[in-house]
Enzyme design. Sequence first.
Site, short mmCIF file in Angstrom:
data_model
loop_
_atom_site.label_atom_id
_atom_site.label_comp_id
_atom_site.label_asym_id
_atom_site.label_seq_id
_atom_site.Cartn_x
_atom_site.Cartn_y
_atom_site.Cartn_z
N ASN A 209 0.84 -1.21 0.00
CA ASN A 209 0.00 0.00 0.00
C ASN A 209 0.88 1.25 0.00
O ASN A 209 2.10 1.16 -0.02
CB ASN A 209 -0.94 -0.03 1.21
N ASP A 278 -4.75 -6.28 5.47
CA ASP A 278 -5.77 -7.08 6.15
C ASP A 278 -5.70 -8.54 5.70
O ASP A 278 -6.11 -9.44 6.43
CB ASP A 278 -7.16 -6.52 5.84
N LYS A 288 8.15 -17.43 -10.73
CA LYS A 288 7.27 -16.39 -11.27
C LYS A 288 6.08 -17.07 -11.94
O LYS A 288 6.27 -17.85 -12.88
CB LYS A 288 8.06 -15.54 -12.27
N PRO A 305 -3.74 -11.41 11.20
CA PRO A 305 -4.20 -11.04 12.55
C PRO A 305 -4.30 -9.52 12.68
O PRO A 305 -3.54 -8.80 12.03
CB PRO A 305 -3.08 -11.59 13.46
N ASP A 306 -5.24 -9.05 13.47
CA ASP A 306 -5.34 -7.62 13.75
C ASP A 306 -4.37 -7.34 14.90
O ASP A 306 -4.66 -7.66 16.06
CB ASP A 306 -6.78 -7.24 14.12
N ILE A 307 -3.23 -6.79 14.58
CA ILE A 307 -2.14 -6.66 15.56
C ILE A 307 -2.56 -5.80 16.75
O ILE A 307 -2.41 -6.18 17.91
CB ILE A 307 -0.88 -6.06 14.88
N VAL A 308 -3.10 -4.62 16.44
CA VAL A 308 -3.40 -3.69 17.54
C VAL A 308 -4.52 -4.24 18.43
O VAL A 308 -4.47 -4.09 19.66
CB VAL A 308 -3.69 -2.27 16.98
N PHE A 324 -4.62 3.97 14.60
CA PHE A 324 -4.93 4.99 13.59
C PHE A 324 -6.03 4.46 12.69
O PHE A 324 -6.17 3.24 12.51
CB PHE A 324 -3.68 5.30 12.75
N LYS A 342 -11.70 -2.64 18.26
CA LYS A 342 -10.30 -3.05 18.51
C LYS A 342 -9.94 -2.97 19.99
O LYS A 342 -8.88 -3.42 20.38
CB LYS A 342 -9.35 -2.16 17.69
O1 C5P Z 1 -9.18 -1.64 10.49
P1 C5P Z 1 -8.18 -0.71 9.96
O2 C5P Z 1 -7.11 -1.35 9.13
O3 C5P Z 1 -8.70 0.54 9.31
O4 C5P Z 1 -7.49 -0.12 11.30
C1 C5P Z 1 -6.34 0.60 11.28
C2 C5P Z 1 -5.59 0.40 12.57
O5 C5P Z 1 -5.49 -0.98 12.88
C3 C5P Z 1 -4.18 0.90 12.46
O6 C5P Z 1 -3.77 1.38 13.72
C4 C5P Z 1 -3.42 -0.36 12.04
O7 C5P Z 1 -2.06 -0.29 12.41
C5 C5P Z 1 -4.15 -1.42 12.80
N1 C5P Z 1 -4.16 -2.75 12.16
C6 C5P Z 1 -3.50 -3.82 12.76
N2 C5P Z 1 -3.52 -5.05 12.17
C7 C5P Z 1 -4.19 -5.27 11.02
C8 C5P Z 1 -4.87 -4.19 10.39
C9 C5P Z 1 -4.82 -2.95 10.97
O8 C5P Z 1 -2.89 -3.63 13.81
N3 C5P Z 1 -4.18 -6.46 10.48
#
Ligand code: C5P
Length: 392
Positions: A209, A278, A288, A305-308, A324, A342
């Site tokens: 991105n 995501d 390739k 995984p959603d790290i935060v 953020f 979150k």
């Molecule tokens: O859900 P979204 O991607 O918009 O949320 C953004 C926030 O979640 C940011 O702080 C980003 O660093 C965190 N995030 C995360 N792990 C993910 C996706 C987003 O920690 N897989």
Amino acid sequence: MNLLGKRILIGIGGGIAVYRVAELTRLLKKSGMEVRCVMTRSACEFVSPLTFEALTGEEVHTELFDLTGEREMGHIQLARWADAVIIAPATSNLIARFAHGIADDLLTTIMQVCDKPVLLAPAMNSSMWDATATQHNINTLLQNGISVVGPEAGELACGESGAGRLSEPRAIISALLPLLTKQNLNGQHWVINAGPTVEAWDDVRLLTNRASGMLGAMLADLAVIKGAEVSLIAGPGTPETHPDIKRFDVESAKQMHTACKHEAAEADVFIATAAVSDFRFDKVCQGKLKRGDTTSMSVNMIANPDIVAEIAAMQKRPTKVIAFAAEASDHIEHARAKLVKKGVDAIIANDISNMGSDKSNGWWISDTETFAIESVTKFEFAQSIINHIMEN
Ligand code: C5P
């Protein structure tokens, strides 16, 4: 905050805005602070030191080689005496001398030995403010941990209009307060992630991105300058950072996840600025991939995984977990939903146009407050965020 007895040193530069510093001095005194002034020679051309002596009840210092002055309160003691220093008006010349460590008069010598928080309130003609050299010098000072308030846009004393007016005395005091609350982050461990992640599809193709990592790098730099132990988990392209930062360069969301969880286990603050993918490719192909004769294709992806969210849910979690939310519309509404989903303590909503740009603005959203963080440069944005975290 109890301001009684806080010691403020005002360094007064030579510009027409000096007369407005008299009002600033009066307000600082009125709120119970001890104030001393140092004036440059050119400041004395605009207003007599007598004005500031009358307002502060203290001798005004002007000369480096004033033996009586040195005996009573030398330049080193003046720097040590202060809890914080305000430079107003910070002229283009003063800013240049500070940025380059030129100590050729009393004020610049004090600045060279000063290890207290410093707030610059610039005022000058807007073309001087916009000049490449001035902007370069201001950025150098910001990166050295110096805070800046203003200048404001409006009509200037020279008759032109633009950015160059000294901020209102009350705005200068508002910017000073966070510098007086907690002066440093000694003993704290901050973990910050930054930049994009990169997910490989095969040995050549990647999913990534537009995140630049700039904001996360600036937050990490500021936190380390203020005395924190900082771990930065940096995605590809994140700019170079302060040498004292413990930096982990990673690529994929999975690598970022492992490093963040490891570092956050003993952290006081976790800030998630990274634009984490995501999803990742279910299968990473070797070599390739060939196009073949197909005219369309679909790829299977699985969620990262959603790290935060995971860090916010850890049993022994950092005291403050901040995320953020880059949004294209309905910023506050979407961010508020993410705050809950979150389980973070605060979320900073900003517009997707901030990505990769050197400008930023946004909103701080928590259970108890929602306010706009207005700023011009990304560095000022980072500074406001750090100040707010330190204040709360
Ligand atoms: O859900 P979204 O991607 O918009 O949320 C953004 C926030 O979640 C940011 O702080 C980003 O660093 C965190 N995030 C995360 N792990 C993910 C996706 C987003 O920690 N897989």
